[in-house]
Design an enzyme around this catalytic site. Sequence first.
Site, PDB file in Angstrom:
ATOM      1  CE  LYS A 126      60.924  75.255   0.604  1.00 47.19           C
ATOM      2  NZ  LYS A 126      61.681  75.660   1.807  1.00 47.19           N
ATOM      3  CG  ASP A 166      64.166  73.271   0.888  1.00 49.17           C
ATOM      4  OD1 ASP A 166      64.060  73.861   1.961  1.00 49.17           O
ATOM      5  OD2 ASP A 166      63.763  72.103   0.739  1.00 49.17           O
TER       6      ASP A 166
HETATM    7  N1  LIG Z   1      68.901  75.509   3.053  1.00 49.45           N
HETATM    8  C1  LIG Z   1      68.240  76.398   3.787  1.00 49.45           C
HETATM    9  O1  LIG Z   1      68.600  77.580   3.849  1.00 49.45           O
HETATM   10  C2  LIG Z   1      67.061  75.990   4.578  1.00 49.45           C
HETATM   11  C3  LIG Z   1      66.685  74.674   4.707  1.00 49.45           C
HETATM   12  N2  LIG Z   1      65.670  74.345   5.549  1.00 49.45           N
HETATM   13  C4  LIG Z   1      65.265  72.950   5.727  1.00 49.45           C
HETATM   14  O2  LIG Z   1      66.365  72.206   6.260  1.00 49.45           O
HETATM   15  C5  LIG Z   1      66.286  70.834   5.828  1.00 49.45           C
HETATM   16  C6  LIG Z   1      67.596  70.445   5.171  1.00 49.45           C
HETATM   17  O3  LIG Z   1      67.830  71.288   4.057  1.00 49.45           O
HETATM   18  P1  LIG Z   1      69.283  71.488   3.442  1.00 49.45           P
HETATM   19  O4  LIG Z   1      70.305  71.185   4.455  1.00 49.45           O
HETATM   20  O5  LIG Z   1      69.271  72.796   2.769  1.00 49.45           O
HETATM   21  O6  LIG Z   1      69.274  70.376   2.307  1.00 49.45           O
HETATM   22  P2  LIG Z   1      70.499  69.540   1.717  1.00 49.45           P
HETATM   23  O7  LIG Z   1      70.025  69.015   0.429  1.00 49.45           O
HETATM   24  O8  LIG Z   1      71.739  70.352   1.756  1.00 49.45           O
HETATM   25  O9  LIG Z   1      70.660  68.362   2.775  1.00 49.45           O
HETATM   26  C7  LIG Z   1      69.595  67.550   3.093  1.00 49.45           C
HETATM   27  C8  LIG Z   1      70.068  66.497   4.067  1.00 49.45           C
HETATM   28  O10 LIG Z   1      68.934  65.784   4.554  1.00 49.45           O
HETATM   29  C9  LIG Z   1      69.024  64.412   4.158  1.00 49.45           C
HETATM   30  N3  LIG Z   1      67.713  63.933   3.742  1.00 49.45           N
HETATM   31  C10 LIG Z   1      66.922  64.435   2.781  1.00 49.45           C
HETATM   32  N4  LIG Z   1      65.812  63.696   2.639  1.00 49.45           N
HETATM   33  C11 LIG Z   1      65.928  62.720   3.551  1.00 49.45           C
HETATM   34  C12 LIG Z   1      65.092  61.643   3.911  1.00 49.45           C
HETATM   35  N5  LIG Z   1      63.903  61.439   3.302  1.00 49.45           N
HETATM   36  N6  LIG Z   1      65.512  60.824   4.927  1.00 49.45           N
HETATM   37  C13 LIG Z   1      66.707  61.030   5.528  1.00 49.45           C
HETATM   38  N7  LIG Z   1      67.534  62.034   5.223  1.00 49.45           N
HETATM   39  C14 LIG Z   1      67.147  62.858   4.254  1.00 49.45           C
HETATM   40  C15 LIG Z   1      69.959  64.398   2.982  1.00 49.45           C
HETATM   41  O11 LIG Z   1      70.499  63.102   2.802  1.00 49.45           O
HETATM   42  P3  LIG Z   1      70.657  62.512   1.313  1.00 49.45           P
HETATM   43  O12 LIG Z   1      71.762  63.301   0.703  1.00 49.45           O
HETATM   44  O13 LIG Z   1      70.959  61.070   1.503  1.00 49.45           O
HETATM   45  O14 LIG Z   1      69.336  62.738   0.627  1.00 49.45           O
HETATM   46  C16 LIG Z   1      70.966  65.459   3.411  1.00 49.45           C
HETATM   47  O15 LIG Z   1      71.861  64.958   4.345  1.00 49.45           O
HETATM   48  C17 LIG Z   1      65.044  70.770   4.943  1.00 49.45           C
HETATM   49  O16 LIG Z   1      63.930  70.426   5.731  1.00 49.45           O
HETATM   50  C18 LIG Z   1      64.882  72.212   4.461  1.00 49.45           C
HETATM   51  O17 LIG Z   1      63.555  72.485   4.073  1.00 49.45           O
HETATM   52  C19 LIG Z   1      65.016  75.273   6.304  1.00 49.45           C
HETATM   53  C20 LIG Z   1      65.343  76.588   6.212  1.00 49.45           C
HETATM   54  C21 LIG Z   1      66.310  77.065   5.256  1.00 49.45           C
HETATM   55  O1  LIG Z   2      66.186  81.715   1.726  1.00 50.47           O
HETATM   56  C1  LIG Z   2      65.089  81.504   1.280  1.00 50.47           C
HETATM   57  O2  LIG Z   2      64.448  82.274   0.587  1.00 50.47           O
HETATM   58  C2  LIG Z   2      64.381  80.201   1.507  1.00 50.47           C
HETATM   59  C3  LIG Z   2      64.717  79.456   2.719  1.00 50.47           C
HETATM   60  C4  LIG Z   2      63.759  78.325   2.833  1.00 50.47           C
HETATM   61  O3  LIG Z   2      63.395  77.700   1.860  1.00 50.47           O
HETATM   62  C5  LIG Z   2      63.195  78.017   4.124  1.00 50.47           C
HETATM   63  O4  LIG Z   2      63.255  78.847   5.020  1.00 50.47           O
HETATM   64  O5  LIG Z   2      62.637  76.916   4.289  1.00 50.47           O
END
Ligand SMILES: NC(=O)C1=CN([C@@H]2O[C@H](COP(=O)(O)OP(=O)(O)OC[C@H]3O[C@@H](n4cnc5c(N)ncnc54)[C@H](OP(=O)(O)O)[C@@H]3O)[C@@H](O)[C@H]2O)C=CC1
Ligand SMILES: O=C(O)CCC(=O)C(=O)O
Length: 447
Positions: A126, A166
């Site tokens: 990561k 992420d």
């Molecule tokens: N993208 C992926 O493929 C994967 C993502 N994840 C996990 O999913 C989660 C979301 O990721 P993803 O959707 O990609 O990220 P994005 O950046 O697309 O979206 C993040 C969302 O979470 C909100 N957020 C972030 N930090 C905070 C906080 N401290 N308090 C409240 N809301 C918050 C953001 O709001 P704001 O815009 O206001 O910050 C936004 O709505 C993370 O935990 C990530 O590690 C897990 C597996 C794979």
């Molecule tokens: O697609 C990837 O390699 C990463 C996805 C990721 O960051 C996660 O699973 O939390």
Amino acid sequence: MQAKIDGFMEEVKTRNGHEPEFIQAVQEVAETVIPYIAQNEIYNGKNILLRMVEPERLISFRVAWVDDDGEIHVNRGYRIQMNSAIGPYKGGLRFHPSVNASILKFLAFEQVFKNSLTTLPMGGGKGGSDFDPKGKSDDEVMRFCHAFMTELCRHIGPNTDVPAGDIGVGAREIGFLFGMYKRIRNEFTGVLTGKGLSWGGSKIRPEATGYGTVYFAQSMLKTRDEDVDGKTVVISGSGNVAQYAAEKVLQLGGKVVTLSDSGGYIYDEEGIDEEKLAYVMDLKNNKRGRISEYAEKYSSAKFHKGKTPWDVKCDIALPCATQNELHEKDAKNLLDNGCFCVAEGANMPCTADAVHAFHDAKILFAPGKASNAGGVATSGLEMSQNSLRISWTREEVDERLKGIMEDIHESCIEYGEEEDGYCNYVKGANIAGFVKVADAMLAQGVI
Ligand SMILES: NC(=O)C1=CN([C@@H]2O[C@H](COP(=O)(O)OP(=O)(O)OC[C@H]3O[C@@H](n4cnc5c(N)ncnc54)[C@H](OP(=O)(O)O)[C@@H]3O)[C@@H](O)[C@H]2O)C=CC1
Ligand SMILES: O=C(O)CCC(=O)C(=O)O
């Protein structure tokens, strides 16, 4: 047994005392994996878990960049290469002001188990930076990404380490990062996943984490002869994972009533339908606006400033924003309101106390390393397509994704089912993820 776990955690805390998120993630694994090691002779006396909690490599670097006004800024970049026993390091990059070594080490550690669960040959890593893309122009984000990649490119490669997105890293950022890698290395390779469809990306990768989370929830519901159809679903976040979790819930006949961002949440009692979700996607992905604007557009919705959505009545909850966003009191609210299925779309969104509350109530609870593994699994499929220089159809990728999520569910049942028939998916995911990596580490000797 508790003494063994405590002794192990003491050692972890001595080395990483100032890293609370990392310690939290390790504690959860230690509680389930150490008893398993004790019962399985081949893992005894090999200090495998102690080796797994120490990153193979931790890279930290300066990222200097120039804003639109000519001012110079300095951020810190990181890549944590946690474990490569079963394949090249694989895991996302996070750009968020809260990023530090503790958060990235917890994410990298979780990624090792998650990637192992996918059945694909991927190690865990990561990375990211404390850079905040919010409020920056596209040009500023480009300059930052280019500066970040000028250092990162020395440490990654299609057979070494393959980053992806992420929080704060989506299609735009992956494009800028890929462009600079290609320029410096003079090669067009699958060094990043989540690429655009016309330059090596996989169909369904943007959707995969959200879709996969709902597929996993579906598998859990099936064990109780239940279904997403007709259920009320509360979702946090409004980014990539939340958007596509919502889309899949709608496709399966569920009703999504909340979305959130760091400013608060919106509750739409009539439900967020396809048209409203398309508005959210445009608002968040193109206009880069705030979720509060939803309540200004749709009178059926109310914005709750500074709040999280866990006091809203629902059947299913999908925390899809960030770590430690759902606390014990939130878990109790959800349980009191009849929620009986929680699947983590985010990484470690539920605190340890919240998870204990769900387990005590014997509801269906899926830890992120199992339920959100669809994203990295589809990244693995993107790597395969890049290596083969082919592109699978949407249907092919979606079928594979579904199959992988079902397999992960099966593995969790295999290792997590308790005597009374209740499945502890946390235990199941940790042990199933551990076994594959541990076996590879045993085979490869002490390194
Ligand atoms: N993208 C992926 O493929 C994967 C993502 N994840 C996990 O999913 C989660 C979301 O990721 P993803 O959707 O990609 O990220 P994005 O950046 O697309 O979206 C993040 C969302 O979470 C909100 N957020 C972030 N930090 C905070 C906080 N401290 N308090 C409240 N809301 C918050 C953001 O709001 P704001 O815009 O206001 O910050 C936004 O709505 C993370 O935990 C990530 O590690 C897990 C597996 C794979
Ligand atoms: O697609 C990837 O390699 C990463 C996805 C990721 O960051 C996660 O699973 O939390």
